[in-house]
Design an enzyme around this catalytic site. Structure first.
Site, PDB file in Angstrom:
ATOM      1  N   THR A 115       0.882  -1.176   0.000  1.00  0.00           N
ATOM      2  CA  THR A 115       0.000   0.000   0.000  1.00  0.00           C
ATOM      3  C   THR A 115       0.914   1.218   0.000  1.00  0.00           C
ATOM      4  O   THR A 115       2.006   1.174   0.556  1.00  0.00           O
ATOM      5  CB  THR A 115      -0.845   0.049   1.273  1.00  0.00           C
ATOM      6  OG1 THR A 115       0.037   0.186   2.386  1.00  0.00           O
ATOM      7  CG2 THR A 115      -1.671  -1.201   1.433  1.00  0.00           C
ATOM      8  N   GLU A 134      -5.724  -4.085   0.969  1.00  0.00           N
ATOM      9  CA  GLU A 134      -5.786  -5.031   2.087  1.00  0.00           C
ATOM     10  C   GLU A 134      -6.953  -6.016   1.971  1.00  0.00           C
ATOM     11  O   GLU A 134      -7.005  -7.013   2.688  1.00  0.00           O
ATOM     12  CB  GLU A 134      -5.935  -4.272   3.412  1.00  0.00           C
ATOM     13  CG  GLU A 134      -4.700  -3.521   3.868  1.00  0.00           C
ATOM     14  CD  GLU A 134      -4.600  -2.102   3.315  1.00  0.00           C
ATOM     15  OE1 GLU A 134      -5.199  -1.836   2.238  1.00  0.00           O
ATOM     16  OE2 GLU A 134      -3.941  -1.275   3.937  1.00  0.00           O
ATOM     17  N   LYS A 151      -6.403  11.345  -2.818  1.00  0.00           N
ATOM     18  CA  LYS A 151      -6.487  10.376  -3.903  1.00  0.00           C
ATOM     19  C   LYS A 151      -6.438  11.140  -5.213  1.00  0.00           C
ATOM     20  O   LYS A 151      -7.429  11.718  -5.620  1.00  0.00           O
ATOM     21  CB  LYS A 151      -7.812   9.616  -3.809  1.00  0.00           C
ATOM     22  CG  LYS A 151      -7.704   8.366  -2.983  1.00  0.00           C
ATOM     23  CD  LYS A 151      -7.190   7.266  -3.877  1.00  0.00           C
ATOM     24  CE  LYS A 151      -6.947   5.975  -3.171  1.00  0.00           C
ATOM     25  NZ  LYS A 151      -7.825   4.925  -3.558  1.00  0.00           N
ATOM     26  N   TRP A 155      -2.266   7.531  -4.286  1.00  0.00           N
ATOM     27  CA  TRP A 155      -2.223   8.252  -3.022  1.00  0.00           C
ATOM     28  C   TRP A 155      -1.210   9.388  -3.021  1.00  0.00           C
ATOM     29  O   TRP A 155      -0.117   9.240  -3.532  1.00  0.00           O
ATOM     30  CB  TRP A 155      -1.764   7.322  -1.901  1.00  0.00           C
ATOM     31  CG  TRP A 155      -2.648   6.188  -1.568  1.00  0.00           C
ATOM     32  CD1 TRP A 155      -2.456   4.881  -1.903  1.00  0.00           C
ATOM     33  CD2 TRP A 155      -3.835   6.232  -0.790  1.00  0.00           C
ATOM     34  NE1 TRP A 155      -3.464   4.133  -1.378  1.00  0.00           N
ATOM     35  CE2 TRP A 155      -4.325   4.928  -0.700  1.00  0.00           C
ATOM     36  CE3 TRP A 155      -4.540   7.273  -0.161  1.00  0.00           C
ATOM     37  CZ2 TRP A 155      -5.481   4.619   0.001  1.00  0.00           C
ATOM     38  CZ3 TRP A 155      -5.688   6.965   0.530  1.00  0.00           C
ATOM     39  CH2 TRP A 155      -6.149   5.658   0.605  1.00  0.00           C
TER      40      TRP A 155
HETATM   41  P1  AMP Z   1      -6.207   1.334  -2.117  1.00  0.00           P
HETATM   42  O1  AMP Z   1      -5.671   0.396  -1.114  1.00  0.00           O
HETATM   43  O2  AMP Z   1      -5.183   2.186  -2.761  1.00  0.00           O
HETATM   44  O3  AMP Z   1      -7.059   0.652  -3.100  1.00  0.00           O
HETATM   45  O4  AMP Z   1      -7.154   2.376  -1.366  1.00  0.00           O
HETATM   46  C1  AMP Z   1      -8.198   1.971  -0.528  1.00  0.00           C
HETATM   47  C2  AMP Z   1      -8.982   3.166  -0.089  1.00  0.00           C
HETATM   48  O5  AMP Z   1      -9.602   3.815  -1.194  1.00  0.00           O
HETATM   49  C3  AMP Z   1     -10.134   2.833   0.840  1.00  0.00           C
HETATM   50  O6  AMP Z   1      -9.696   2.656   2.170  1.00  0.00           O
HETATM   51  C4  AMP Z   1     -11.014   4.055   0.671  1.00  0.00           C
HETATM   52  O7  AMP Z   1     -10.559   5.154   1.464  1.00  0.00           O
HETATM   53  C5  AMP Z   1     -10.817   4.408  -0.789  1.00  0.00           C
HETATM   54  N1  AMP Z   1     -11.925   3.865  -1.590  1.00  0.00           N
HETATM   55  C6  AMP Z   1     -11.959   2.720  -2.279  1.00  0.00           C
HETATM   56  N2  AMP Z   1     -13.146   2.569  -2.894  1.00  0.00           N
HETATM   57  C7  AMP Z   1     -13.888   3.644  -2.582  1.00  0.00           C
HETATM   58  C8  AMP Z   1     -15.210   4.076  -2.905  1.00  0.00           C
HETATM   59  N3  AMP Z   1     -15.995   3.364  -3.695  1.00  0.00           N
HETATM   60  N4  AMP Z   1     -15.638   5.237  -2.377  1.00  0.00           N
HETATM   61  C9  AMP Z   1     -14.843   5.976  -1.577  1.00  0.00           C
HETATM   62  N5  AMP Z   1     -13.587   5.635  -1.254  1.00  0.00           N
HETATM   63  C10 AMP Z   1     -13.112   4.478  -1.736  1.00  0.00           C
END
Ligand code: AMP
Length: 540
Positions: free
Chosen positions: A185, A330, A435, A440
């Protein structure tokens, strides 16, 4: 009583054997600058065996890590299948990480072999000497031009390695709980953390991708997999497609709206997956250059909240259904999928579709407040979302991160509510990462760096909405009395500490950063002030 059932382990080798024989005619189509390049799953199976022989000859044994530094393409699919099937562990390096982070994760994972696409050599070459565990670098295609490797490191072409090798391989038996693949991550604070998927977790997660109450990937589909293979395993599409007999359309490096529109018209995929920014860019492009994309039955969109206006526009203007989903690296990453209940009608369907989605039986979810009290899933109570299940991680690789877990529950850092019928509605994030274009940017890292400038007293960074990238950072700075530093000076000060796309362009001067009762920066308040127009924002 013990069951009488067979305990055959769930494995990637099974998916590879099955897909390459039963679905031998399905295809992986890679987009190139001269159009589509086709390869059947039968060929992928034979080439996977050749790659396995080659990797064994390079000394890959046991659970050693084979890393990829690649776009979405046929060779990346072959690597996805081969490396875990031979018992080793696939590590998908995120090409968009800052160089120092790439070095950190490759060393942390102890990558032995790195497979790289020729077009990504300029990004890998400068960091390669810092990756201490690497023994071999393999360049896809048939040339290593442009890459020099440190002394003692082997350099090979992918096609050269495969040529003439046997087209079958004795795939070993593996424990279904052993590591198959790993992803890091992007760290919100500190270094990125590694998640290790097992054969079992990938297998079960792949079945969920094919579930009719989930994304519903089907036999005979052509899936446009825009979500990178270097980010959360391309949401599991490569394995699910091989399992169910769906063909894959891989865009390689052609991720701009124009080539995406061209490949949709040329090859008529009926399924797709990407973060909202990609679809937003495509939507803007289509407004100016109308193109028929209605071959797409459904597109899976997540990673960030999908704006309702985008869902409406896709449906009404293009006849394409956006399927909103939530997940994390995760969680393999599929958590919840916003398919409305069968009985819902009209506007009610839309209300369900705007949510982050419904959890499947395998992903248990609960809400917890600041004091650790478990809140009801009543659609009203708001708390941090915690999840657990067979494809949810319960630790990070090689680091102690006990604060990210509560017993076997993963603390997601996302805040929201859950309805009694299992739909998640996110309202905020506890971590304040930005984001940007599906990637990130750590607000804490930016703050720390800005506050490293001698003229800066305090700095807080919040995410602000951005049409193109979803979110961009806004830096709110408190300067020391008598300081003469300009905002351009501060940005220059950051330029050697962050990747270019992470550098903030939005800046504002404030007299003081608001604080919470425990003295932390109150970003909620900052965000509210921004929404109320309280800041005079300079765009650099
Ligand atoms: P990643 O591990 O880079 O895929 O990021 C995960 C994070 O993306 C989650 O903990 C959320 O904060 C955000 N996220 C993923 N899907 C959504 C969604 N449909 N709506 C809002 N935030 C999201």
């Amino acid at each position: 009583m013990q069951s009488t059932m067979n305990d055959l382990p769930l494995s990637i080798a099974q998916i590879l054997r099955y897909g390459s024989t039963v679905h031998a005619d399905a295809e992986v189509i890679t987009w190139t600058d001269s159009g589509p390049r086709h390869r059947t799953y039968g060929e992928v199976g034979r080439r996977a065996a050749q790659l396995a022989h080659a990797l064994r000859d390079l000394g890959v044994t046991g659970d050693q890590r084979v890393a990829t530094f690649m776009w979405n393409n046929a060779e990346h699919l072959e690597t996805y299948l081969t490396v875990p099937a031979m018992g080793a562990v696939l590590h998908t390096l995120n090409i968009r990480l800052f160089p120092e982070q790439i070095v950190y994760v490759a060393n942390h994972a102890e990558d032995r072999v790195i497979i790289v696409d020729p077009t990504l050599i300029p990004l890998l070459a400068p960091v390669l000497p810092e990756i201490k565990t690497v023994e071999h670098v393999v360049v896809t295609g048939d040339s290593t031009a442009g890459l020099e490797v440190p002394d003692g490191v082997g350099l090979h072409t992918y096609e050269g390695l495969l040529a003439g090798r046997p087209e079958t391989f004795e795939w070993p038996d593996v424990d279904e709980r052993s590591g198959a693949a790993m992803c890091y991550t992007s760290g919100t604070t500190g270094d990125p953390k590694g998640v290790v998927y097992s054969h079992r977790s990938i297998y079960l997660h792949s079945m969920q991708l094919c579930s009719s109450s989930g994304p519903n990937l089907r036999q005979g589909d052509l899936a446009l997999a825009i979500v990178p293979q270097f980010h959360a395993m391309s949401w599991g599409l490569p394995y699910a497609a091989f399992m169910i007999g769906a063909s894959l359309l891989m865009p390689d490096r052609f991720l701009q709206p124009e080539p995406i529109a061209t490949m949709i018209t040329a090859l008529r995929p009926n399924f797709g997956a990407a973060v909202p920014t990609i679809w937003q860019g495509l939507n803007q492009y289509l407004a100016a250059r109308p193109t028929d994309i209605s071959s797409l039955r459904e597109v899976l969109v997540g990673g960030a909240a999908v704006p309702p206006a985008l869902m409406q526009s896709f449906e009404n203007d293009h006849g394409v259904t956006i399927l909103h989903a939530w997940g994390m690296t995760e969680t393999s990453p599929l958590g919840s999928v916003a398919r409305p209940p069968a009985a819902a009608e009209g506007d009610e369907r839309w209300r369900y579709r705007y949510t982050q989605g419904r959890f499947p039986v395998q992903v248990e979810a609960r809400l917890v407040d600041d004091a650790g009290t478990i809140l009801p899933n009543d659609g009203a109570a708001v708390g941090e979302v915690e999840v657990r299940g067979p494809w949810v991680t319960s630790s990070y690789y090689g680091v102690d991160a006990a604060d990210k877990f509560s017993d076997d529950w993963l603390r997601t850092g996302d805040v929201g509510s859950i309805t009694p019928d299992g739909y998640l509605v996110l309202s905020d994030r506890t971590k304040d990462v930005i984001k940007s274009g599906g990637e990130w940017i750590s607000s804490v890292d930016l703050e720390n760096a800005v506050m490293g400038h001698p003229d800066v007293l305090e700095a807080a960074v919040i995410a602000i909405p951005d049409e193109k990238w979803d979110e961009r950072p806004l830096v709110a700075v408190v300067l020391r009395d008598g300081s003469t530093a300009t905002m351009a000076d501060l940005r220059d000060f950051l330029s050697d500490k962050f990747a270019k796309w992470q550098l903030p362009e939005n800046w504002t001067l404030i007299p003081e950063v608001p604080k919470t009762s425990v003295g932390k920066f109150d970003k909620k308040r900052l965000r509210a002030e921004f929404r109320e127009g309280a800041f005079d924002v300079t765009h650099l």
